[in-house]
Design an enzyme around this catalytic site. Structure first.
Site, mmCIF file in Angstrom:
data_model
loop_
_atom_site.group_PDB
_atom_site.id
_atom_site.type_symbol
_atom_site.label_atom_id
_atom_site.label_comp_id
_atom_site.label_asym_id
_atom_site.label_seq_id
_atom_site.Cartn_x
_atom_site.Cartn_y
_atom_site.Cartn_z
ATOM 1 C CB ILE A 204 -0.885 0.020 1.282
ATOM 2 C CG1 ILE A 204 -1.938 -1.101 1.240
ATOM 3 C CG2 ILE A 204 -1.538 1.383 1.524
ATOM 4 C CD1 ILE A 204 -3.025 -0.963 0.191
ATOM 5 C CG HIS A 205 2.748 3.241 -3.031
ATOM 6 N ND1 HIS A 205 2.352 2.159 -3.753
ATOM 7 C CD2 HIS A 205 2.980 4.217 -3.929
ATOM 8 C CE1 HIS A 205 2.364 2.449 -5.045
ATOM 9 N NE2 HIS A 205 2.737 3.708 -5.184
ATOM 10 N NE ARG A 206 -0.972 4.376 -6.568
ATOM 11 C CZ ARG A 206 -0.253 4.761 -7.614
ATOM 12 N NH1 ARG A 206 -0.096 6.043 -7.866
ATOM 13 N NH2 ARG A 206 0.302 3.897 -8.407
#
Ligand code: UD1
Ligand code: UDP
Length: 364
Positions: A204-206
């Site tokens: 997850i990185h957005r």
């Protein structure tokens, strides 16, 4: 002084993990004509250095300084300033950029303002979500690019609908296909698994997931509730957010790894029962390694993976747990996916893109 006018005359500007991974096969195809410039947007060994080692351009790599971790306006403005100086000292005959990051925007804007032709790789993606910094980068790069290398017919249609001339659009496929295949061929079997038995791989990185404490804690709770152990490969943005919001405790039920190398990541993904991610590149890679994916986001600019049956979009408010249960419970899914070709091409994108770039550069 560049004595051979065709040596290093095609600049490839990149700055983040996915750009390095996806442009490596293009740099390789260009051989001595590639001149690689790294903006320094990603600077850690595990986000940049380990991927750069697969890039061995003849002229080495030029690196801009002090741009990593800056705010968007400072990063883009500072990048344009430094890259202009570099290109004014030695002017390339064409510039290649990839994707939708701040580095893409830096490379494309600089080249256009200096009158150097811009070739945009992975052109024509649109999420229609203007809250995403990437969507604005796509629109800006799309406006200044001279040649648009669209991965799919859908991406080309987006550009045509915006009034881009058909002769400036080439449907090439996505270079991620050959980048992934090369890693798979060099074997990912040796990658050690941090857990025994079936597992879920998550990344997850957005900003929409990491920059809001509620959104991030909902994702951590859902991951902790999976029927299998979760290997969570953490992006530095996510680690920083978990620390800022005091959510590290929620990560204790996950097997957390720092960002890993490409072979290691594909080795994990290839053996996972299910992948959960908001990554762009991972949406494409699952179609090559034939794995099911839940895309945890409001929208996606990559509907092809969903259309082909590899991925499902899980929007805020939708249950990640229920979607995972559905996918994991679909007994025929693995066989169906194995028989489904990737919608992102056949592995010849980088050869086509290098041919296009040489033609553009040789036109002068
Ligand atoms: C950027 C891209 C995104 C892409 C992602 C790939 C933009 C607007 N976003 O997002 O499209 O999907 O790269 O991973 O260009 N950090 C480190 N070390 C690093 C890199 C980042 O610690 O080597 C941390 C820093 O706290 C930094 C934060 O991560 O401020 C965010 O990095 P940044 O490059 O701004 O954005 P990404 O989230 O990586
Ligand atoms: N990736 C990797 N190591 C990791 C996580 C991802 O090598 O720990 C690779 C992944 O296989 C894909 C790319 O990084 O090729 C995706 O990058 P990212 O998710 O950072 O960016 P996006 O594609 O969303 O722009």
């Amino acid at each position: 002084m560049n004595r051979n006018p065709t040596t290093g005359d095609i600049a490839v500007v990149l700055g983040t993990r996915p750009e390095i991974i996806k442009l490596a096969p293009v740099v390789q195809e260009l051989g001595g004509r590639a001149r690689v410039v790294h903006t320094g947007q990603h600077w850690d060994e595990n986000m940049s250095g380990q991927f750069l080692r697969d890039l061995t351009p003849i002229g080495g790599i030029e690196v801009l300084s002090g741009l990593g971790g800056l705010s968007r306006p400072r990063q883009i403005a500072g990048g344009i300033d430094q890259l202009s100086a570099l290109f004014e000292r030695r002017r390339p005959r064409a510039v290649i950029v990839q994707g939708d990051t701040n580095s893409t925007s830096i490379g494309a804007q600089t080249a256009n303002y200096l009158g150097i032709p811009v070739i945009h790789v992975e052109a024509g993606l649109r999420s229609r979500d203007r809250d995403m910094p990437e969507e604005l980068n796509r629109l800006i790069v799309g406006a200044v690019a001279d040649v648009h290398c669209a991965a799919t017919p859908y991406n080309a249609a987006n550009l045509l609908a915006e009034g881009v001339d058909a002769e400036r659009i080439h449907i090439t496929g996505n270079t991620v296909v050959e980048a992934t295949r090369r890693v798979l061929e060099s074997s990912t079997e040796h990658v050690p698994l941090p857990v025994d038995g079936p597992f879920v791989l998550a990344t997850i990185h957005r900003p929409e997931n990491t920059d809001d404490s509620g959104a991030l804690s909902r994702i951590f709770s859902a991951l902790a509730a999976m029927p299998y152990p979760v290997v969570f490969v953490a992006h530095p943005r996510t680690l920083a957010a978990a620390d800022r919001f005091g959510l590290e405790g929620m990560m204790e039920r996950l097997h957390v790894l720092q960002s890993v190398g490409h072979a290691e990541f594909l080795g994990l993904a290839g053996r996972a029962a299910l992948v959960i991610s908001d990554s762009g590149g991972v949406q494409e890679e699952v179609t090559v390694i034939k794995k099911p994916l839940l895309v945890v986001r409001k929208s996606t600019e990559r509907p092809e993976a969903i259309g082909a049956g590899f991925a499902e979009l899980v929007r805020p408010g939708d249950s990640i747990e229920a979607a995972a249960e559905r996918m994991l419970g679909d007994a025929g899914l693995t066989v169906r996916l194995r028989q489904t070709p990737s919608p992102y091409g056949d592995g010849s994108a980088s050869r086509m893109i290098a041919d296009i770039a040489r033609r553009v550069a040789d036109r002068g």
